[in-house]
Design an enzyme around this catalytic site. Structure first.
Site, PDB file in Angstrom:
ATOM      1  N   ASP A   6       0.810  -1.220   0.000  1.00 27.06           N
ATOM      2  CA  ASP A   6       0.000   0.000   0.000  1.00 27.06           C
ATOM      3  C   ASP A   6       0.843   1.271   0.000  1.00 27.06           C
ATOM      4  O   ASP A   6       0.443   2.293   0.562  1.00 27.06           O
ATOM      5  CB  ASP A   6      -0.980  -0.004   1.197  1.00 27.06           C
ATOM      6  CG  ASP A   6      -1.808  -1.270   1.221  1.00 27.06           C
ATOM      7  OD1 ASP A   6      -2.194  -1.715   0.124  1.00 27.06           O
ATOM      8  OD2 ASP A   6      -2.058  -1.808   2.315  1.00 27.06           O
ATOM      9  N   LYS A  48       1.867   1.938  -5.158  1.00 27.01           N
ATOM     10  CA  LYS A  48       2.421   1.343  -6.391  1.00 27.01           C
ATOM     11  C   LYS A  48       1.495   1.584  -7.576  1.00 27.01           C
ATOM     12  O   LYS A  48       1.946   1.843  -8.693  1.00 27.01           O
ATOM     13  CB  LYS A  48       2.642  -0.177  -6.200  1.00 27.01           C
ATOM     14  CG  LYS A  48       3.624  -0.514  -5.101  1.00 27.01           C
ATOM     15  CD  LYS A  48       3.734  -2.006  -4.879  1.00 27.01           C
ATOM     16  CE  LYS A  48       2.480  -2.636  -4.321  1.00 27.01           C
ATOM     17  NZ  LYS A  48       2.167  -2.266  -2.919  1.00 27.01           N
ATOM     18  N   GLY A  52      -4.551  -4.469  -3.613  1.00 31.13           N
ATOM     19  CA  GLY A  52      -5.567  -3.434  -3.777  1.00 31.13           C
ATOM     20  C   GLY A  52      -4.864  -2.144  -4.113  1.00 31.13           C
ATOM     21  O   GLY A  52      -4.091  -1.634  -3.314  1.00 31.13           O
ATOM     22  N   HIS A  53      -5.068  -1.671  -5.321  1.00 30.92           N
ATOM     23  CA  HIS A  53      -4.418  -0.434  -5.750  1.00 30.92           C
ATOM     24  C   HIS A  53      -5.488   0.604  -6.046  1.00 30.92           C
ATOM     25  O   HIS A  53      -6.360   0.362  -6.879  1.00 30.92           O
ATOM     26  CB  HIS A  53      -3.601  -0.660  -7.029  1.00 30.92           C
ATOM     27  CG  HIS A  53      -2.667  -1.830  -6.945  1.00 30.92           C
ATOM     28  ND1 HIS A  53      -1.654  -1.903  -6.016  1.00 30.92           N
ATOM     29  CD2 HIS A  53      -2.589  -2.973  -7.670  1.00 30.92           C
ATOM     30  CE1 HIS A  53      -0.998  -3.049  -6.188  1.00 30.92           C
ATOM     31  NE2 HIS A  53      -1.550  -3.717  -7.178  1.00 30.92           N
ATOM     32  N   GLN A  75       1.897  -6.523  -3.388  1.00 31.44           N
ATOM     33  CA  GLN A  75       2.445  -6.627  -2.038  1.00 31.44           C
ATOM     34  C   GLN A  75       3.790  -5.870  -1.952  1.00 31.44           C
ATOM     35  O   GLN A  75       3.938  -4.873  -2.622  1.00 31.44           O
ATOM     36  CB  GLN A  75       2.577  -8.091  -1.586  1.00 31.44           C
ATOM     37  CG  GLN A  75       1.237  -8.785  -1.442  1.00 31.44           C
ATOM     38  CD  GLN A  75       0.626  -9.184  -2.767  1.00 31.44           C
ATOM     39  OE1 GLN A  75       1.257  -9.827  -3.587  1.00 31.44           O
ATOM     40  NE2 GLN A  75      -0.606  -8.806  -2.997  1.00 31.44           N
ATOM     41  N   ARG A  94      -9.894  -3.034   6.069  1.00 26.46           N
ATOM     42  CA  ARG A  94      -9.369  -3.017   7.442  1.00 26.46           C
ATOM     43  C   ARG A  94      -8.551  -1.745   7.683  1.00 26.46           C
ATOM     44  O   ARG A  94      -7.823  -1.311   6.793  1.00 26.46           O
ATOM     45  CB  ARG A  94      -8.440  -4.221   7.668  1.00 26.46           C
ATOM     46  CG  ARG A  94      -9.164  -5.550   7.716  1.00 26.46           C
ATOM     47  CD  ARG A  94      -8.190  -6.699   7.883  1.00 26.46           C
ATOM     48  NE  ARG A  94      -7.420  -6.963   6.659  1.00 26.46           N
ATOM     49  CZ  ARG A  94      -6.497  -7.909   6.549  1.00 26.46           C
ATOM     50  NH1 ARG A  94      -6.220  -8.671   7.595  1.00 26.46           N
ATOM     51  NH2 ARG A  94      -5.862  -8.106   5.420  1.00 26.46           N
TER      52      ARG A  94
HETATM   53  P1  GDP Z   1      -0.680   0.134  -3.590  1.00 29.97           P
HETATM   54  O1  GDP Z   1      -1.306  -1.116  -3.106  1.00 29.97           O
HETATM   55  O2  GDP Z   1       0.789   0.194  -3.339  1.00 29.97           O
HETATM   56  O3  GDP Z   1      -1.023   0.451  -5.010  1.00 29.97           O
HETATM   57  O4  GDP Z   1      -1.286   1.319  -2.703  1.00 29.97           O
HETATM   58  P2  GDP Z   1      -2.838   1.531  -2.297  1.00 29.97           P
HETATM   59  O5  GDP Z   1      -3.571   2.035  -3.470  1.00 29.97           O
HETATM   60  O6  GDP Z   1      -3.359   0.334  -1.579  1.00 29.97           O
HETATM   61  O7  GDP Z   1      -2.686   2.647  -1.189  1.00 29.97           O
HETATM   62  C1  GDP Z   1      -2.125   3.890  -1.459  1.00 29.97           C
HETATM   63  C2  GDP Z   1      -3.190   4.993  -1.229  1.00 29.97           C
HETATM   64  O8  GDP Z   1      -2.541   6.236  -1.161  1.00 29.97           O
HETATM   65  C3  GDP Z   1      -4.190   5.120  -2.352  1.00 29.97           C
HETATM   66  O9  GDP Z   1      -5.432   5.472  -1.791  1.00 29.97           O
HETATM   67  C4  GDP Z   1      -3.648   6.255  -3.209  1.00 29.97           C
HETATM   68  O10 GDP Z   1      -4.666   6.979  -3.899  1.00 29.97           O
HETATM   69  C5  GDP Z   1      -3.008   7.116  -2.162  1.00 29.97           C
HETATM   70  N1  GDP Z   1      -1.801   7.860  -2.604  1.00 29.97           N
HETATM   71  C6  GDP Z   1      -0.806   7.455  -3.426  1.00 29.97           C
HETATM   72  N2  GDP Z   1       0.160   8.381  -3.487  1.00 29.97           N
HETATM   73  C7  GDP Z   1      -0.227   9.397  -2.659  1.00 29.97           C
HETATM   74  C8  GDP Z   1       0.367  10.636  -2.259  1.00 29.97           C
HETATM   75  O11 GDP Z   1       1.461  10.999  -2.648  1.00 29.97           O
HETATM   76  N3  GDP Z   1      -0.352  11.414  -1.360  1.00 29.97           N
HETATM   77  C9  GDP Z   1      -1.575  11.036  -0.874  1.00 29.97           C
HETATM   78  N4  GDP Z   1      -2.186  11.820   0.000  1.00 29.97           N
HETATM   79  N5  GDP Z   1      -2.135   9.861  -1.238  1.00 29.97           N
HETATM   80  C10 GDP Z   1      -1.477   9.064  -2.098  1.00 29.97           C
HETATM   81  P1  IMO Z   2      -0.870  -4.332  -2.204  1.00 27.06           P
HETATM   82  O1  IMO Z   2      -0.454  -4.874  -3.530  1.00 27.06           O
HETATM   83  C1  IMO Z   2      -0.965  -4.885   2.126  1.00 27.06           C
HETATM   84  C2  IMO Z   2      -1.037  -9.010   3.596  1.00 27.06           C
HETATM   85  C3  IMO Z   2      -2.287  -9.462   4.315  1.00 27.06           C
HETATM   86  C4  IMO Z   2      -1.688 -10.463   5.293  1.00 27.06           C
HETATM   87  C5  IMO Z   2      -0.581 -11.111   4.460  1.00 27.06           C
HETATM   88  C6  IMO Z   2      -0.959 -12.431   3.826  1.00 27.06           C
HETATM   89  O2  IMO Z   2      -2.165  -3.588  -2.211  1.00 27.06           O
HETATM   90  O3  IMO Z   2       0.242  -3.589  -1.538  1.00 27.06           O
HETATM   91  P2  IMO Z   2      -2.512 -13.085   1.783  1.00 27.06           P
HETATM   92  O4  IMO Z   2      -3.981 -12.865   1.564  1.00 27.06           O
HETATM   93  O5  IMO Z   2      -1.635 -12.471   0.743  1.00 27.06           O
HETATM   94  O6  IMO Z   2      -2.171 -14.512   2.033  1.00 27.06           O
HETATM   95  O7  IMO Z   2      -2.204 -12.322   3.161  1.00 27.06           O
HETATM   96  O8  IMO Z   2      -0.241 -10.178   3.441  1.00 27.06           O
HETATM   97  N1  IMO Z   2      -1.257  -8.455   2.251  1.00 27.06           N
HETATM   98  C7  IMO Z   2      -1.196  -7.143   1.954  1.00 27.06           C
HETATM   99  N2  IMO Z   2      -0.995  -6.075   2.738  1.00 27.06           N
HETATM  100  N3  IMO Z   2      -1.077  -4.711   0.794  1.00 27.06           N
HETATM  101  C8  IMO Z   2      -1.238  -5.776  -0.021  1.00 27.06           C
HETATM  102  O9  IMO Z   2      -1.213  -5.677  -1.372  1.00 27.06           O
HETATM  103  C9  IMO Z   2      -1.344  -7.067   0.551  1.00 27.06           C
HETATM  104  N4  IMO Z   2      -1.520  -8.312   0.054  1.00 27.06           N
HETATM  105  C10 IMO Z   2      -1.449  -9.146   1.095  1.00 27.06           C
HETATM  106  O10 IMO Z   2      -2.913  -8.398   4.983  1.00 27.06           O
HETATM  107  O11 IMO Z   2      -1.065  -9.788   6.369  1.00 27.06           O
HETATM  108 MG    MG Z   3      -2.768  -1.723  -1.770  1.00 22.09          MG
END
Ligand code: GDP
Ligand code: IMO
Ligand code: MG
Length: 436
Positions: free
Chosen positions: A13, A16, A40-41, A223, A311
């Site tokens: 998270d 990416k 989840g992106h 991840q 969560r």
């Molecule tokens: P990923 O799994 O690595 O793709 O990241 P996620 O999408 O799960 O979580 C990143 C969150 O931060 C998302 O809601 C993005 O829209 C947000 N985000 C990404 N870059 C920035 C930033 O520079 N500033 C802020 N405030 N939010 C950001």
């Molecule tokens: P992105 O790509 C954050 C965590 C789960 C759990 C562990 C194992 O959005 O960064 P799994 O279902 O993969 O067997 O769970 O890994 N986990 C993540 N945490 N971002 C993710 O993906 C994750 N994918 C799995 O919360 O601790």
């Molecule tokens: Mg994510």
């Protein structure tokens, strides 16, 4: 022939999806090489917000060929649900390619994920419950179902029978659940065959040919480093290689073809699920910066709630030894530092520079799991800033304290900070060095 790997440096998270989307108009292919719909992106384009799970984030860029490579585990129902939802919003999904060698997540993987977590009780991993671990376990145990198996009903049936043989004993006798019928699984999988057929390809060949033809290919990791099954905080990890090495094994493109490794790192740290997290802010009392209240500040300012499971994410300060570890394990050439804007308004910003493990100083991430569980952060405090930075588009636009924060992190983290996120939107970014 640039081949670029983009991975997460922390526990996921990091942003990416946004970083991939940012590069979207300069790449020809975006390849997901590990994980599945546990990812989840969130990508924000103008006033539109997209949540992607199984599909690579590059699918949002019109010119890109999105690829689900062999290292991914595919829940086919989720695949079509996501494709339909994007199509309905006007996204062209017609170019998607899916590897014939990718493994399939079936109903029994999802069931086993949930029941094993329940049985682990206090020792549970906190998985996303999507069947990821059990599908990878079957792959390693050589009883997995691959996408190509769906195109031969006899082979599919034999393989599902083989896989369910042991699992039904386990479900019935150990977990007290109902057995899963072979027909139920086979019929479900066969129902997707005709829609799947045109997407299935020898993606390893396609990608190598693309690189031969000087195309730009971005390998997008799901991840992150600390969730990698080999290099993360085992057993509190996911079941695939989320580090840059996974881009080679997970796609069929050899390591000597990669030109660049970009790691996305948040300006603080978050984690979902169980497992050690040295800088997590939990204290009920003491100086504000080191309490759960500061953690709550990061959670609400950064909107730290899981894109996949909703969560609340655990929160803490930036951990430089983890960034250095990520730089080493992945061969990072550039960091993208995200969410710097979230830190606006803090007077002082603590950064973990080393750990104290039962009285011994560790400058690097300890290899021993118990040591890491006991690691107490040693902090340095850096000055904060109060100016709104969401409109900054060049490094010079940032207040001096924010620039100094970035430079300090760069010095501690083992690679240059080439881009800085200052907001969720596509254009909310400061680029210091071109990433492609
Ligand atoms: P990923 O799994 O690595 O793709 O990241 P996620 O999408 O799960 O979580 C990143 C969150 O931060 C998302 O809601 C993005 O829209 C947000 N985000 C990404 N870059 C920035 C930033 O520079 N500033 C802020 N405030 N939010 C950001
Ligand atoms: P992105 O790509 C954050 C965590 C789960 C759990 C562990 C194992 O959005 O960064 P799994 O279902 O993969 O067997 O769970 O890994 N986990 C993540 N945490 N971002 C993710 O993906 C994750 N994918 C799995 O919360 O601790
Ligand atoms: Mg994510």
């Amino acid at each position: 022939m640039p081949a670029i790997v983009l991975i997460g440096a922390q526990w996921g998270d990091e942003g990416k999806g946004k970083a991939t989307d940012l590069l979207g108009d300069r790449v020809d292919y975006v390849v997901k090489f590990n994980g599945g719909n546990n990812a989840g992106h969130t990508v924000v384009v103008g006033d539109q917000k997209y949540a992607l799970h199984l599909l690579p984030s590059g699918i949002l860029s019109p010119g890109v060929v999105p690829v689900i490579a062999n290292g991914v585990v595919v829940d086919i129902e989720v695949l079509f649900d996501e494709l339909e939802a994007l199509s309905a919003r006007g996204v062209d999904v017609s170019k998607l390619l899916v590897s014939a060698n990718a493994h399939v997540i079936t109903a029994y993987h999802r069931t086993i994920d949930r029941v094993t977590e329940r049985f682990l009780g206090k020792r549970q991993i906190g998985t996303t419950g999507r069947g990821i671990g059990p599908a990878y376990a079957d792959k390693i145990n050589r009883v997995g179902i691959r996408i190509q198996d769906l195109f031969d009903e006899n082979i599919l049936r034999q393989k599902v029978e083989g896989a369910l043989d042991q699992k039904n004993h386990l479900l019935l006798k150990v977990y007290n659940r109902r057995a899963i019928a072979v027909d139920e699984v086979v019929d479900d999988l066969l129902s997707y065959v005709e829609r799947l057929r045109p997407m299935v390809a020898d993606t390893g060949l396609v990608l190598n040919q693309a690189l031969d033809a000087d195309k730009t290919v971005l390998f997008e990791g799901g991840q992150a480093t600390m969730l990698d099954v080999d290099h993360g905080t085992y057993p509190f990890v996911t079941s695939s290689n989320a580090t840059s090495g996974g881009a080679a094994t997970g796609s069929g493109v050899a390591p000597n073809r990669f030109d660049r490794v970009i790691a996305v790192v948040k300006a603080y740290t978050t984690r979902v699920g169980s497992g050690p997290f040295p800088t997590e802010l939990l204290a009920r009392e003491g100086e504000w910066s080191y309490t759960a209240e500061a953690g709550e500040f990061l959670r609400s300012a950064g909107f730290e709630f899981g894109t996949t499971t909703g969560r609340p994410r655990r929160t803490g300060w930036y951990d430089a030894p983890i960034a250095r570890y990520a730089a080493r394990v992945n061969g990072v050439t550039d960091f993208v530092l995200t969410k710097l804007d979230v830190l606006t308004g803090l007077e002082r910003i603590p950064v973990c520079v080393a750990y104290d493990v039962d009285g011994t100083r560790f400058d690097e991430v300890p290899v021993n799991q118990s040591d890491f569980h006991h690691a107490a952060p040693i902090y340095e405090e850096l000055p904060g800033w109060s100016e709104d930075i969401t409109g900054a588009r060049s490094f010079a636009d940032l207040p001096k304290a924010a620039q100094d924060y970035v430079v300090a992190l760069e010095e501690m983290s083992g690679s240059r900070m080439s881009a800085i996120g200052v907001g969720p939107g596509r254009d909310a970014i400061v680029v210091r060095h071109d990433l492609i």
